[in-house]
Structures are given as C-alpha cells and as structure tokens.
Scaffold this active site. Structure first.
Site, PDB file in Angstrom:
ATOM      1  N   ASP A  67       0.263 -33.585  -8.540  1.00  0.00           N
ATOM      2  CA  ASP A  67      -0.012 -32.265  -9.092  1.00  0.00           C
ATOM      3  C   ASP A  67      -0.447 -32.319 -10.555  1.00  0.00           C
ATOM      4  OD1 ASP A  67       2.479 -33.051  -9.990  1.00  0.00           O
ATOM      5  OD2 ASP A  67       3.586 -31.441  -9.024  1.00  0.00           O
ATOM      6  N   ASN A 136      14.567 -25.624  -7.255  1.00  0.00           N
ATOM      7  CA  ASN A 136      14.464 -24.642  -6.171  1.00  0.00           C
ATOM      8  C   ASN A 136      14.002 -25.290  -4.866  1.00  0.00           C
ATOM      9  OD1 ASN A 136      11.816 -25.209  -6.725  1.00  0.00           O
ATOM     10  ND2 ASN A 136      11.221 -23.120  -7.294  1.00  0.00           N
ATOM     11  N   HIS A 138      11.431 -27.383  -4.569  1.00  0.00           N
ATOM     12  CA  HIS A 138       9.995 -27.649  -4.441  1.00  0.00           C
ATOM     13  C   HIS A 138       9.693 -29.147  -4.431  1.00  0.00           C
ATOM     14  CE1 HIS A 138       9.176 -27.262  -9.087  1.00  0.00           C
ATOM     15  NE2 HIS A 138       9.246 -28.527  -8.784  1.00  0.00           N
ATOM     16  N   GLU A 143       5.917 -24.460  -4.134  1.00  0.00           N
ATOM     17  CA  GLU A 143       7.039 -23.593  -4.451  1.00  0.00           C
ATOM     18  C   GLU A 143       7.560 -22.906  -3.183  1.00  0.00           C
ATOM     19  OE1 GLU A 143       8.343 -23.896  -7.191  1.00  0.00           O
ATOM     20  OE2 GLU A 143       7.092 -23.441  -8.936  1.00  0.00           O
TER      21      GLU A 143
HETATM   22  C1  GLP Z   1       8.146 -30.626 -11.587  1.00  0.00           C
HETATM   23  C2  GLP Z   1       7.038 -31.366 -10.804  1.00  0.00           C
HETATM   24  C3  GLP Z   1       7.593 -31.992  -9.554  1.00  0.00           C
HETATM   25  C4  GLP Z   1       8.916 -32.606  -9.904  1.00  0.00           C
HETATM   26  C5  GLP Z   1       9.913 -31.513 -10.143  1.00  0.00           C
HETATM   27  C6  GLP Z   1      11.228 -31.988 -10.704  1.00  0.00           C
HETATM   28  O1  GLP Z   1       7.821 -29.355 -11.978  1.00  0.00           O
HETATM   29  N1  GLP Z   1       5.887 -30.617 -10.454  1.00  0.00           N
HETATM   30  O2  GLP Z   1       6.668 -32.922  -9.027  1.00  0.00           O
HETATM   31  O3  GLP Z   1       9.390 -33.401  -8.857  1.00  0.00           O
HETATM   32  O4  GLP Z   1       9.360 -30.464 -10.902  1.00  0.00           O
HETATM   33  O5  GLP Z   1      11.116 -32.322 -12.040  1.00  0.00           O
HETATM   34  P1  GLP Z   1      12.205 -33.156 -12.808  1.00  0.00           P
HETATM   35  O6  GLP Z   1      12.159 -34.512 -12.190  1.00  0.00           O
HETATM   36  O7  GLP Z   1      11.786 -33.180 -14.244  1.00  0.00           O
HETATM   37  O8  GLP Z   1      13.497 -32.491 -12.579  1.00  0.00           O
END
Ligand code: GLP
Length: 241
Positions: A67, A136, A138, A143
């Site tokens: 992403d 959440n 995702h 989302e």
């Molecule tokens: C982000 C990314 C995801 C990631 C998730 C968790 O917004 N788009 O690919 O896995 O949220 O992030 P973190 O590892 O910093 O908790």
C-alpha cells in the site's frame, strides 16, 4: 493457520525474518510481498543484519508493497516508498528497479490500480506476503467494510487508522485521508503469508482475526481461508486468546 507465540517484539521479528530468509534461500528469484508500519520494522532490521553478515543475497529478489498513502510523493518522509528505502532496500543488495510500491501520486487511479494488479501477475505472483494487522483488523489498507475488495484500489482511511497513524505526522490534519492498497484477492493469492502482530492494542483484532467469523468487518479474518498462513504474535498481542 499456524499460530506461533513469540516472547516479545524481538523474538517475533527474528522468527519472521527466519521464514523470509528460508524463502530467499530456497528461491533466490522469489517475489516478496512487503508491508510497512512498526510491526515489520524489526524483521527488516534482522534481515539487514543477516545480509551484512553474508548470509543472505537479495540480488534476484523482486518485491511488491501492499500500500501507499494517496498524495504523498516517494520523497515524502512518511510515504511508504520512503519507509521501504530507508528501512530495508537501501541496506541490502536488492535491485531497486524490481521493488514496486503503489504510486501515491498516480493521477489516473483506476488505471494505476489495474496496472498494479497486472504487474503482480507479470512478475509471477507473490511467493511470500508479509503482513501487519491494523488495530481495527485491517490488512494492507483494506479497512473494515461491507465487502471484501478484490483487487488494488483506492480507499478512504478509517478514523481509527488516521488516529493510529497520526503519531508519524506533525498533526492529525497531515495524515492523508486516502490510500492505494492491494485488495483481498491480491493478498490471498500469495502462496505463503506471514503475519507479524505485536502489542496489547492489537489483542482484540488478533482474536477476531483468528477466531471470529470471516467477515469484511474484520478484514484479517479472511486469512482463515488461506492454506498457508503463519501468524507470529507476541504475548501481549495474544493476551486475549
Ligand atoms: C498501517 C499499514 C498496514 C499495517 C498496519 C499496522 O496503517 N497500512 O499495512 O500493517 O497499519 O501498522 P503498525 O504495524 O504500525 O501497527
């Protein structure tokens, strides 16, 4: 689905890096699906360390990222392209021309998304997809929703995601409101999936991902249907299970 309990973040990162190493050793020209965020950061650090010790060779590896924020240039310090260069690609011998991250500045978004899907196919599909899990539930930037989005697409970020990610920006207003992300089909087509989950703030989402109903309200729950998933989670993330 294999659930692997790690003692802490470092242990989780080493275990994930071990699996990715095995993939690169067994198939030197493999395609890695890569993720950003704090969860995979330790995994990248460990892989860099093993590369520097001469144990790993990324020269034939291709990568495709999940992403990117919409509206951020590759030079923007919070863009995911910048993150990948800074935290991984600049420290290993991967050919940067074969590292792909969605283009946050794409003007024709629909065309870009179709081309990204085509690109993933053309490079042979993803051998191993590394994933984090949003608070959440995702995955990528898929989302919670009423449907599982199939392919690469543009999403409006959920308020909880904007809140979770504001720590990286000067203020909440600076967090982009949209992102480009691989869809659920892209992720589920990966031959192997490794999910790294750390911290108590992920515990509820992790429980629902593993044991809840398979629903687009918890996008990670779809992983229950994949034949080769390993979830590596630390004790805090597993605390509700
Ligand atoms: C982000 C990314 C995801 C990631 C998730 C968790 O917004 N788009 O690919 O896995 O949220 O992030 P973190 O590892 O910093 O908790």
């Amino acid at each position: 689905m294999i659930i692997c309990k790690a003692q802490n973040y470092t242990d989780m990162s080493r275990k994930a890096a071990n699996i990715i190493s095995a993939q690169v050793i067994m198939k030197p020209d493999c395609v890695l699906g890569l993720a950003t965020g704090s969860s995979p950061l330790g995994t990248y650090k460990q892989l860099i360390d093993w590369y520097q010790k001469g144990d790993l060779n990324f020269s034939k590896v291709s990568s495709v990222n999940l992403d990117e924020y919409r509206g951020l240039s590759p030079e923007h310090e919070q863009s995911y392209r910048y993150f990948m260069n800074e935290n991984f690609f600049d420290h290993i011998n991967i050919d940067k021309a074969r590292t792909f991250v969605p283009d946050g500045l794409a003007l024709d978004v629909d065309k870009f998304c179709k081309d990204y899907d085509k690109l993933i196919e053309e490079i042979g599909g993803i051998d191993l997809q590394l994933l984090g899990l949003g608070r959440n539930g995702h995955i990528g930037f898929n989302e919670p929703s009423d449907i599982f989005a199939r392919d690469t697409h543009c999403v409006d970020l959920a308020p909880s995601t904007i809140d979770a990610n504001k720590r990286f920006f000067n203020s909440e207003e600076d967090v982009p409101r949209q992102a480009l992300t691989m869809g659920i089909r892209n992720i589920m087509m990966a031959k192997k999936i490794v999910v790294v989950v750390s911290g108590k703030d992920k515990a509820k989402a992790l429980k629902e991902t593993i044991y809840g109903p398979i629903t687009p309200k918890i996008p990670g729950s779809v992983l229950q249907l994949h034949p080769d998933v390993i979830i590596i989670a630390d004790e805090a993330a597993l605390s509700e299970i």
